[in-house]
Design an enzyme around this catalytic site. Structure first.
Site, PDB file in Angstrom:
ATOM      1  N   ALA A  17     -10.990   4.825  -4.673  1.00 48.00           N
ATOM      2  CA  ALA A  17     -11.575   5.685  -5.710  1.00 48.00           C
ATOM      3  C   ALA A  17     -11.429   7.178  -5.442  1.00 48.00           C
ATOM      4  O   ALA A  17     -12.068   7.985  -6.098  1.00 48.00           O
ATOM      5  CB  ALA A  17     -13.051   5.341  -5.891  1.00 48.00           C
ATOM      6  N   SER A  18     -10.599   7.563  -4.488  1.00 45.91           N
ATOM      7  CA  SER A  18     -10.444   8.993  -4.202  1.00 45.91           C
ATOM      8  C   SER A  18      -9.558   9.691  -5.228  1.00 45.91           C
ATOM      9  O   SER A  18      -9.563  10.919  -5.331  1.00 45.91           O
ATOM     10  CB  SER A  18      -9.872   9.200  -2.796  1.00 45.91           C
ATOM     11  OG  SER A  18      -8.619   8.555  -2.662  1.00 45.91           O
ATOM     12  N   ARG A  19      -8.817   8.902  -6.010  1.00 43.14           N
ATOM     13  CA  ARG A  19      -7.945   9.474  -7.035  1.00 43.14           C
ATOM     14  C   ARG A  19      -7.566   8.392  -8.047  1.00 43.14           C
ATOM     15  O   ARG A  19      -7.932   7.234  -7.909  1.00 43.14           O
ATOM     16  CB  ARG A  19      -6.673  10.054  -6.393  1.00 43.14           C
ATOM     17  CG  ARG A  19      -5.830   9.023  -5.655  1.00 43.14           C
ATOM     18  CD  ARG A  19      -4.561   9.637  -5.082  1.00 43.14           C
ATOM     19  NE  ARG A  19      -4.836  10.510  -3.968  1.00 43.14           N
ATOM     20  CZ  ARG A  19      -4.875  10.131  -2.695  1.00 43.14           C
ATOM     21  NH1 ARG A  19      -4.643   8.854  -2.380  1.00 43.14           N
ATOM     22  NH2 ARG A  19      -5.139  10.981  -1.731  1.00 43.14           N
ATOM     23  N   LYS A  41      -9.555   5.459   1.976  1.00 48.12           N
ATOM     24  CA  LYS A  41      -9.117   5.916   3.297  1.00 48.12           C
ATOM     25  C   LYS A  41      -8.974   7.426   3.395  1.00 48.12           C
ATOM     26  O   LYS A  41      -9.074   7.990   4.479  1.00 48.12           O
ATOM     27  CB  LYS A  41      -7.764   5.263   3.648  1.00 48.12           C
ATOM     28  CG  LYS A  41      -7.848   3.802   4.035  1.00 48.12           C
ATOM     29  CD  LYS A  41      -6.470   3.269   4.409  1.00 48.12           C
ATOM     30  CE  LYS A  41      -5.958   3.940   5.670  1.00 48.12           C
ATOM     31  NZ  LYS A  41      -4.635   3.425   6.082  1.00 48.12           N
ATOM     32  N   TYR A 167       5.717  -7.953  -3.527  1.00 46.27           N
ATOM     33  CA  TYR A 167       4.675  -7.207  -4.244  1.00 46.27           C
ATOM     34  C   TYR A 167       3.980  -8.094  -5.269  1.00 46.27           C
ATOM     35  O   TYR A 167       2.749  -8.090  -5.375  1.00 46.27           O
ATOM     36  CB  TYR A 167       5.267  -5.984  -4.946  1.00 46.27           C
ATOM     37  CG  TYR A 167       4.290  -5.309  -5.888  1.00 46.27           C
ATOM     38  CD1 TYR A 167       3.114  -4.744  -5.408  1.00 46.27           C
ATOM     39  CD2 TYR A 167       4.538  -5.259  -7.265  1.00 46.27           C
ATOM     40  CE1 TYR A 167       2.199  -4.137  -6.270  1.00 46.27           C
ATOM     41  CE2 TYR A 167       3.639  -4.654  -8.125  1.00 46.27           C
ATOM     42  CZ  TYR A 167       2.470  -4.100  -7.633  1.00 46.27           C
ATOM     43  OH  TYR A 167       1.580  -3.510  -8.489  1.00 46.27           O
ATOM     44  N   LYS A 171       0.033  -8.844  -5.492  1.00 46.64           N
ATOM     45  CA  LYS A 171      -0.753  -8.423  -6.654  1.00 46.64           C
ATOM     46  C   LYS A 171      -1.360  -9.622  -7.357  1.00 46.64           C
ATOM     47  O   LYS A 171      -2.517  -9.584  -7.807  1.00 46.64           O
ATOM     48  CB  LYS A 171       0.128  -7.620  -7.620  1.00 46.64           C
ATOM     49  CG  LYS A 171      -0.668  -6.728  -8.560  1.00 46.64           C
ATOM     50  CD  LYS A 171      -1.389  -5.631  -7.803  1.00 46.64           C
ATOM     51  CE  LYS A 171      -2.323  -4.848  -8.706  1.00 46.64           C
ATOM     52  NZ  LYS A 171      -3.109  -3.842  -7.993  1.00 46.64           N
TER      53      LYS A 171
END
Length: 413
Positions: A17-19, A41, A167, A171
């Site tokens: 949630a930092s960006r 992180k 991937y 996912k």
């Protein structure tokens, strides 16, 4: 979508949630007065990728919420448990968990190192499972408890596996958690759903990967935040086990104006990965039908591309891109008719009408008639990939970097 105040006092833990999407969802819920636990992180600023847990916390509190920034590595059990305990200690419980943290590498099997494979599976699948497991005791006591995974519908289609199977497996692991957990947690009244964007979402990470351009055709993270708000507002005992697409969610809520979410209103939208074939095709059509070209016309168009591209080549471009691209052109029968190599890795760069290496960094396979549109801006590589006009082997981030050069070329016209 308007805020209704439903989330005042609710505690929401969001990974990554930092960006980007995670932060945008946090800001949306903060406007109601929610408590947002920012589990990510990034604790120190990065020049190329802005945003830390602390800057996100400041924004959330300015928006009207309360924030708890936590340095969390979702791969590490002690780190996850510590964040959950801190959240409960500060806010008294956890009502909502949003599993947003994810790692991506759009590479084929030969180009995917086991370190990268382990990273994707440890963050995407294991991290989602671990965080959900750790929050479960508190979700059982939560008010209208929800788990929302930012993951795609489970489409067992070859096209989503053949180019980047590692991937896709990682996912889809997040989505498999939804498939199992929604039924497992049903007796506790905990909803577990998945939410996925129909178009590519323009974030800081996308900007970095595509060389600070390419937002045309993308939507802003706000559309995912509004859709998440709608999903989390549902009765957790009734609305669960759903694999949801952002636009569908908002249309069901009465939203009709989607231009406000567009980075460039009016631009042809670019589909995200894992979108069902046929269902949304009309959304991504440019409305222009390309006539079948005679060979002489196609050859002349390719000749013009060569002239234009060569005018852009220099050492600075080579330093910036750093990839060798091969274009395998096919005829009407799907047979290889021509190979072209664009070297943006050596010297001052070159574009030659032949195959120059057996190991290009990125290999494109497409119809000869689509080569010129690709270089003139009429057909974007990412859009062509999603609509099956283009196959890409090798380094997918390299293909995204090429889009920057193609944009410059189209702007010169």
């Amino acid at each position: 979508m308007f805020n209704t105040g439903k989330f005042v006092g609710k505690t929401v833990l969001i990974t990554g949630a930092s960006r980007g999407i995670g932060k945008e969802i946090g800001l949306k819920l903060a406007q109601d007065g929610a408590n947002i636990v920012i589990a990510a992180k990034t604790a120190t600023a990065n020049a190329k990728l802005p945003g830390t847990i602390y800057t996100a916390a400041e924004e959330i509190e300015k928006a009207g919420g309360k924030a708890l920034p936590c340095i969390v590595d979702v791969r590490d059990e002690s780190s996850v448990k510590s964040a959950v305990e801190d959240a409960v200690k500060k806010f008294g419980g956890i009502d909502i968990l949003i599993n947003n943290a994810s790692a991506i590498s759009l590479t084929g099997t030969e180009d995917t190192t086991m370190k990268r494979y382990d990273l994707m599976h440890s963050i995407n699948t294991r991290g989602t499972y671990l965080m959900t497991k750790s929050c479960l005791p508190y979700l059982k006591q939560g008010k209208n408890p929800h788990v929302l995974n930012i993951s795609p519908p489970l489409l067992m289609e070859t096209r989503w596996f053949s180019n980047h199977v590692a991937y896709t497996m990682a996912k889809f692991g997040m989505s498999m958690c939804v498939l199992g957990h929604h039924e497992e947690f049903r007796p506790h009244g905990i909803a577990v759903n998945a939410l996925w964007p129909v178009t590519t979402i323009w974030t800081a990470a996308m900007e970095m990967l595509s060389d600070k351009g390419g937002e045309a055709g993308c939507r802003k993270p706000a559309i995912m935040a509004d859709a998440a708000y709608a999903v989390l507002s549902k009765n957790s005992k009734d609305f669960t086990g759903q694999f949801l697409i952002d636009e569908d969610v908002l249309r069901a809520e009465g939203v009709t104006d989607f231009d406000r979410y567009a980075c460039v209103p009016g631009a042809t939208l670019m589909p995200d990965f894992f979108i069902p074939a046929g269902t949304y095709d009309a959304k991504f059509a440019s409305g222009q039908t390309r006539k079948v070209h005679e060979k002489a016309v196609i050859d002349e168009e390719i000749k013009q591309v060569f002239t234009s591209v060569k005018s852009l080549l220099n050492a600075e471009v080579v330093k910036k891109i750093g990839y060798v691209f091969e274009f395998e052109l096919t005829d009407a029968k799907g047979q290889t008719s021509r190979s072209i190599t664009l070297d943006l890795k050596n010297g001052e760069g070159s574009l030659v009408d032949k195959k120059t290496t057996d190991s290009p960094d990125v290999k494109f396979t497409l119809a000869a008639e689509d080569f010129s549109p690709l270089f003139t801006g009429k057909l974007r590589p990412s859009t062509a990939l999603m609509t099956k006009k283009l196959k890409i082997a090798g380094d997918l981030p390299g293909a995204m970097k090429l889009e920057g050069l193609l944009r410059k070329l189209s702007q010169k016209k």
